[in-house]
Design a protein around this motif. Structure first.
Motif, PDB file in Angstrom:
ATOM      1  N   LEU A   1       0.217-101.322  15.124  1.00 49.81           N
ATOM      2  CA  LEU A   1       1.312-100.413  14.819  1.00 49.81           C
ATOM      3  C   LEU A   1       0.834 -98.997  14.479  1.00 49.81           C
ATOM      4  N   VAL A   2      -0.464 -98.829  14.220  1.00 50.62           N
ATOM      5  CA  VAL A   2      -0.994 -97.508  13.876  1.00 50.62           C
ATOM      6  C   VAL A   2      -1.190 -96.720  15.176  1.00 50.62           C
ATOM      7  N   GLU A   3      -0.395 -95.680  15.354  1.00 49.26           N
ATOM      8  CA  GLU A   3      -0.439 -94.909  16.599  1.00 49.26           C
ATOM      9  C   GLU A   3      -1.396 -93.732  16.542  1.00 49.26           C
ATOM     10  N   ASN A   4      -1.706 -93.238  15.346  1.00 50.99           N
ATOM     11  CA  ASN A   4      -2.543 -92.043  15.246  1.00 50.99           C
ATOM     12  C   ASN A   4      -4.006 -92.346  14.918  1.00 50.99           C
TER      13      ASN A   4
ATOM     14  N   ALA B   1     -11.092-110.916  17.755  1.00 53.24           N
ATOM     15  CA  ALA B   1     -10.227-111.067  18.922  1.00 53.24           C
ATOM     16  C   ALA B   1      -9.111-110.044  18.823  1.00 53.24           C
ATOM     17  N   THR B   2      -8.511-109.725  19.959  1.00 52.13           N
ATOM     18  CA  THR B   2      -7.436-108.744  19.977  1.00 52.13           C
ATOM     19  C   THR B   2      -6.082-109.339  19.609  1.00 52.13           C
ATOM     20  N   SER B   3      -6.035-110.653  19.411  1.00 50.29           N
ATOM     21  CA  SER B   3      -4.837-111.318  18.904  1.00 50.29           C
ATOM     22  C   SER B   3      -5.279-112.574  18.170  1.00 50.29           C
ATOM     23  N   GLN B   4      -4.394-113.161  17.389  1.00 45.88           N
ATOM     24  CA  GLN B   4      -4.775-114.327  16.604  1.00 45.88           C
ATOM     25  C   GLN B   4      -5.197-115.496  17.484  1.00 45.88           C
ATOM     26  N   GLY B   5      -4.603-115.639  18.659  1.00 48.86           N
ATOM     27  CA  GLY B   5      -4.965-116.735  19.552  1.00 48.86           C
ATOM     28  C   GLY B   5      -5.794-116.303  20.744  1.00 48.86           C
TER      29      GLY B   5
ATOM     30  N   GLY C   1      -4.552-101.106  19.745  1.00 45.70           N
ATOM     31  CA  GLY C   1      -4.080-102.459  19.488  1.00 45.70           C
ATOM     32  C   GLY C   1      -4.565-103.081  18.194  1.00 45.70           C
ATOM     33  N   GLU C   2      -4.381-104.402  18.122  1.00 49.58           N
ATOM     34  CA  GLU C   2      -4.763-105.189  16.960  1.00 49.58           C
ATOM     35  C   GLU C   2      -6.206-105.651  17.079  1.00 49.58           C
ATOM     36  N   LEU C   3      -6.768-106.016  15.918  1.00 51.78           N
ATOM     37  CA  LEU C   3      -8.070-106.671  15.890  1.00 51.78           C
ATOM     38  C   LEU C   3      -8.036-107.688  14.755  1.00 51.78           C
ATOM     39  N   TRP C   4      -8.400-108.933  15.093  1.00 54.10           N
ATOM     40  CA  TRP C   4      -8.409-110.036  14.144  1.00 54.10           C
ATOM     41  C   TRP C   4      -9.841-110.479  13.890  1.00 54.10           C
TER      42      TRP C   4
END
Length: 184
Positions: free
Chosen positions: A127-130, A145-149, A165-168
């Motif tokens: 969600l962080v765009e900046n 990973a870039t997602s939990q699964g 994106g995300e990082l888990w």
């Protein structure tokens, strides 16, 4: 670079051998003295980053606190290219130092610490765009990973993430993960 974890007994000392030009103190429960075989001495604590004038073959660590001291060091050898304070491979090894020296280059930065978990913990939000970039520093081997699964890969040390994106993070709950996000 070589990660080295040592346990110093109260008022004790221990020797670390190698081709050592720089020492970065990632973790330390209390202060200690570092002395090279070239007669260079310095008192050190967590977050310190020292570049010695001469390459050392033996580094002696002596406890100054009077209690047991758990220390995690990164040792940089003289044959590992540029070991000046501007060398990116050295700077990113210590997130706290990087925050002090380079935060002004970004609009702002945020530093967070997480404990890894077997179920996974989100260390970067999509969600962080900046976010310009993110530096992830671990106290041990984790999987990310870039997602939990999603598909995982192993990180043990430092990861320079492109910020999208995300990082888990997945791993033992005793492993700490420091994340510095540079924001525009």
């Amino acid at each position: 670079m070589l990660n080295r974890t040592v346990k110093l007994s109260a008022n004790g000392s221990i020797q670390v051998r190698g081709d050592i030009k720089r020492v970065i103190v990632r973790r330390s429960t209390s202060g200690f003295l570092m002395e090279t075989d070239k007669n260079e001495r310095v008192e050190a604590a967590q977050g310190d980053n020292f570049l010695f004038e001469k390459v050392s073959g033996v580094l002696t660590l002596t406890d100054l606190s009077g209690s047991e001291n758990h220390i995690e060091l990164i040792l940089v050898a003289s044959n590992e290219g540029d070991v000046s304070s501007a060398a990116s491979a050295v700077d990113v090894a210590n997130v706290a130092e990087m925050a002090k020296g380079l935060a002004a280059a970004a609009g702002s930065c945020e530093i967070n610490t997480y404990a890894a978990s077997a179920e996974g913990v989100m260390i970067l939000s999509g969600l962080v765009e900046n976010r310009r970039t993110a530096i992830v520093s671990t106290s041990g081997a984790i999987q990310v990973a870039t997602s939990q699964g999603g598909n995982r890969f192993t990180v043990d040390g430092v990861l320079d993430h492109p910020a999208s994106g995300e990082l888990w993070a997945f791993g033992d709950s005793e492993i700490l993960i420091e994340v510095m996000e540079y924001l525009n």
